[in-house]
Design a protein around this motif. Structure first.
Motif, PDB file in Angstrom:
ATOM      1  N   SER A 180       0.819  -1.214   0.000  1.00 36.78           N
ATOM      2  CA  SER A 180       0.000   0.000   0.000  1.00 36.78           C
ATOM      3  C   SER A 180       0.853   1.264   0.000  1.00 36.78           C
ATOM      4  N   ALA A 181       2.102   1.154   0.447  1.00 34.74           N
ATOM      5  CA  ALA A 181       2.967   2.339   0.504  1.00 34.74           C
ATOM      6  C   ALA A 181       3.719   2.575  -0.795  1.00 34.74           C
ATOM      7  N   VAL A 182       4.145   1.511  -1.480  1.00 37.67           N
ATOM      8  CA  VAL A 182       5.033   1.711  -2.637  1.00 37.67           C
ATOM      9  C   VAL A 182       4.506   1.133  -3.945  1.00 37.67           C
ATOM     10  N   LEU A 183       3.411   0.396  -3.917  1.00 40.28           N
ATOM     11  CA  LEU A 183       2.902  -0.197  -5.164  1.00 40.28           C
ATOM     12  C   LEU A 183       1.444   0.165  -5.426  1.00 40.28           C
ATOM     13  N   ASP A 184       0.923   1.106  -4.688  1.00 40.46           N
ATOM     14  CA  ASP A 184      -0.502   1.432  -4.798  1.00 40.46           C
ATOM     15  C   ASP A 184      -0.765   2.304  -6.034  1.00 40.46           C
ATOM     16  N   LEU A 185      -1.921   2.087  -6.662  1.00 36.04           N
ATOM     17  CA  LEU A 185      -2.317   2.887  -7.825  1.00 36.04           C
ATOM     18  C   LEU A 185      -2.391   4.373  -7.476  1.00 36.04           C
ATOM     19  N   ARG A 186      -2.749   4.660  -6.205  1.00 40.14           N
ATOM     20  CA  ARG A 186      -2.860   6.061  -5.786  1.00 40.14           C
ATOM     21  C   ARG A 186      -1.544   6.810  -5.944  1.00 40.14           C
ATOM     22  N   LEU A 187      -0.421   6.118  -5.714  1.00 35.62           N
ATOM     23  CA  LEU A 187       0.888   6.755  -5.884  1.00 35.62           C
ATOM     24  C   LEU A 187       1.103   7.146  -7.345  1.00 35.62           C
ATOM     25  N   SER A 188       0.759   6.233  -8.259  1.00 33.58           N
ATOM     26  CA  SER A 188       0.904   6.544  -9.690  1.00 33.58           C
ATOM     27  C   SER A 188       0.072   7.756 -10.063  1.00 33.58           C
ATOM     28  N   ILE A 189      -1.153   7.827  -9.525  1.00 36.72           N
ATOM     29  CA  ILE A 189      -2.040   8.951  -9.852  1.00 36.72           C
ATOM     30  C   ILE A 189      -1.484  10.260  -9.284  1.00 36.72           C
ATOM     31  N   GLU A 190      -0.946  10.219  -8.070  1.00 39.89           N
ATOM     32  CA  GLU A 190      -0.375  11.440  -7.484  1.00 39.89           C
ATOM     33  C   GLU A 190       0.802  11.940  -8.309  1.00 39.89           C
ATOM     34  N   ILE A 191       1.619  11.008  -8.825  1.00 42.06           N
ATOM     35  CA  ILE A 191       2.761  11.394  -9.671  1.00 42.06           C
ATOM     36  C   ILE A 191       2.262  12.115 -10.924  1.00 42.06           C
ATOM     37  N   ILE A 192       1.225  11.555 -11.544  1.00 43.85           N
ATOM     38  CA  ILE A 192       0.695  12.142 -12.782  1.00 43.85           C
ATOM     39  C   ILE A 192       0.063  13.503 -12.507  1.00 43.85           C
ATOM     40  N   LEU A 193      -0.752  13.592 -11.437  1.00 47.23           N
ATOM     41  CA  LEU A 193      -1.437  14.852 -11.145  1.00 47.23           C
ATOM     42  C   LEU A 193      -0.442  15.963 -10.833  1.00 47.23           C
ATOM     43  N   THR A 194       0.658  15.604 -10.181  1.00 46.80           N
ATOM     44  CA  THR A 194       1.682  16.612  -9.883  1.00 46.80           C
ATOM     45  C   THR A 194       2.228  17.221 -11.168  1.00 46.80           C
ATOM     46  N   ALA A 195       2.498  16.363 -12.162  1.00 44.84           N
ATOM     47  CA  ALA A 195       3.010  16.866 -13.442  1.00 44.84           C
ATOM     48  C   ALA A 195       1.963  17.691 -14.177  1.00 44.84           C
ATOM     49  N   ILE A 196       0.711  17.227 -14.187  1.00 42.58           N
ATOM     50  CA  ILE A 196      -0.346  17.935 -14.918  1.00 42.58           C
ATOM     51  C   ILE A 196      -0.601  19.307 -14.303  1.00 42.58           C
ATOM     52  N   ILE A 197      -0.690  19.360 -12.986  1.00 40.76           N
ATOM     53  CA  ILE A 197      -0.993  20.632 -12.321  1.00 40.76           C
ATOM     54  C   ILE A 197       0.172  21.613 -12.476  1.00 40.76           C
ATOM     55  N   GLY A 198       1.406  21.106 -12.382  1.00 43.42           N
ATOM     56  CA  GLY A 198       2.559  21.993 -12.538  1.00 43.42           C
ATOM     57  C   GLY A 198       2.758  22.433 -13.969  1.00 43.42           C
ATOM     58  N   GLY A 199       2.596  21.519 -14.907  1.00 43.74           N
ATOM     59  CA  GLY A 199       2.807  21.844 -16.323  1.00 43.74           C
ATOM     60  C   GLY A 199       3.433  20.653 -17.020  1.00 43.74           C
ATOM     61  N   VAL A 200       2.605  19.770 -17.557  1.00 46.01           N
ATOM     62  CA  VAL A 200       3.106  18.544 -18.177  1.00 46.01           C
ATOM     63  C   VAL A 200       3.844  18.881 -19.479  1.00 46.01           C
ATOM     64  N   GLY A 201       4.929  18.141 -19.729  1.00 44.64           N
ATOM     65  CA  GLY A 201       5.705  18.379 -20.937  1.00 44.64           C
ATOM     66  C   GLY A 201       6.665  19.541 -20.853  1.00 44.64           C
ATOM     67  N   THR A 202       6.859  20.069 -19.646  1.00 40.26           N
ATOM     68  CA  THR A 202       7.819  21.158 -19.439  1.00 40.26           C
ATOM     69  C   THR A 202       8.888  20.681 -18.469  1.00 40.26           C
ATOM     70  N   LEU A 203      10.011  21.402 -18.430  1.00 37.99           N
ATOM     71  CA  LEU A 203      11.109  20.982 -17.547  1.00 37.99           C
ATOM     72  C   LEU A 203      10.786  21.235 -16.080  1.00 37.99           C
ATOM     73  N   TRP A 204      10.232  22.411 -15.774  1.00 39.52           N
ATOM     74  CA  TRP A 204      10.050  22.811 -14.383  1.00 39.52           C
ATOM     75  C   TRP A 204       8.626  22.603 -13.865  1.00 39.52           C
ATOM     76  N   GLY A 205       7.699  22.246 -14.728  1.00 42.10           N
ATOM     77  CA  GLY A 205       6.320  22.058 -14.290  1.00 42.10           C
ATOM     78  C   GLY A 205       6.171  21.041 -13.162  1.00 42.10           C
ATOM     79  N   PRO A 206       6.772  19.824 -13.290  1.00 40.08           N
ATOM     80  CA  PRO A 206       6.643  18.848 -12.184  1.00 40.08           C
ATOM     81  C   PRO A 206       7.227  19.351 -10.866  1.00 40.08           C
TER      82      PRO A 206
END
Length: 332
Positions: free
Chosen positions: A232-258
């Motif tokens: 639940s700490a290192v293999l949970d789907l929620r972790l993958s989603i948090e990684i993606i949302l961080t990039a999208i909210i910051g600016g996906v496809g940019t160097l500094w967005g994540p």
């Protein structure tokens, strides 16, 4: 050259930051470690998701590969943590190569679904294997590296910083290289890229492999830092989603967005978990602690960080499709 200089200045500033915070504030250092780790994870995902346009929802598998391999080898064979980390990289590379060979024949939503399926297969396998600790996980009592004290937070702060700087440097190099241009061409129009002679499977696999290797190192550092892992700490789907949302909210496809996304979301999540926001509303007199709203916030706000991530993501998609970094560029 300009971005390389900015990365160097960022690294220098972040490296001296603990000197001003002081060892008497381990809580702040702990939050900064989380920020650096999520920035590194999201930047690593950005290579395959942002530049190649392949939205992988299974990056927790590579994070877990690094974490589990490192702790299993140390707890069972007492190997050097660096050897455990290298073994984690090898396992993550193997998973990435197998995954890429299977799922890169798929496109769009099918690729995203396939990446979730692969990650879930790995999670359920780890959960049922005896040598992985099953549902109980793995606990590491003590760990040393060449006499270096790993009981303090500072080694992991600088370890995560180094990983983030390397990830940013690799991303910047790829962005300006032939591989980077090919990945962006694949992201914009796969059929057009293929008609120009670009080997789609080769470059997608190359991006996934680089992204997986960097993600596994973060998993190894996290496992050595926390010293207890379970699925639940290192293999949970929620972790993958948090990684993606961080990039999208910051600016996906940019160097500094994540990095920007991690700077915003990790402290926000911590404020929600510690109920800091609810306490502040009560202290300001905006909400009564004994009112129904106050009781609701006290009981539920600590578990609502993923919900808040989702709300911010929807707002970003509607009003800031290029993320917060895009807003800064628009204002500039």
């Amino acid at each position: 050259m300009k971005q390389a200089l900015i990365i160097a200045l960022f690294a220098a500033f972040t490296a001296v930051l603990p000197l001003f915070i002081g060892e008497e504030n381990p809580y702040i250092i702990g939050i900064l470690i989380s920020v650096l780790m999520m920035a590194a994870l999201s930047s690593a995902w950005n290579i395959i998701g942002g530049f190649a346009g392949q939205f992988s929802f299974g990056h927790a598998a590579y994070f877990g590969a690094g974490a589990y391999t490192t702790l299993i080898l140390i707890s069972s064979f007492e190997v050097n943590p660096l050897i455990g980390t290298a073994a984690g990289i090898a396992v993550a590379a193997l998973i990435a190569l197998i995954t890429g060979s299977i799922v890169f024949g798929l496109r769009g939503h099918y690729f995203a679904l396939a990446s979730i399926a692969v990650a879930e297969i790995i999670r359920l396998s780890v959960l049922n294997f005896e040598f992985t600790g099953g549902a109980q996980g793995i606990l590491l009592a003590n760990v040393t590296l060449w006499g270096l004290d790993l009981n303090s937070k500072n080694p992991f702060y600088y370890g995560m910083l180094l990983l983030l700087v390397v990830t940013l440097a690799v991303t910047e190099y790829l962005r300006k290289s032939k591989t980077g241009y090919y990945l962006q061409a694949i992201r914009e129009d796969q059929d057009a890229a293929a008609s120009l002679g670009i080997n789609l499977a080769l470059y997608k696999n190359r991006a996934l492999l680089i992204s997986a290797l960097l993600t596994s190192v973060a998993g190894s550092l996290y496992a050595l830092y926390i010293r207890f892992i379970d699925t639940s700490a290192v293999l949970d789907l929620r972790l993958s989603i948090e990684i993606i949302l961080t990039a999208i909210i910051g600016g996906v496809g940019t160097l500094w967005g994540p990095v920007l996304g991690a700077l915003l979301l990790v402290p926000l999540a911590e404020a929600l978990r510690s109920n800091m926001i609810g306490d502040a509303l009560v202290k300001l007199g905006l909400v009564s602690e004994t009112s129904s709203v106050g009781i609701f916030l006290n009981e539920n706000l600590a578990h609502a960080h993923v919900l808040v991530y989702g709300i911010i993501t929807v707002l970003c998609i509607l009003y800031l499709p290029k993320g917060i970094l895009g807003l800064f560029r628009r204002v500039k």
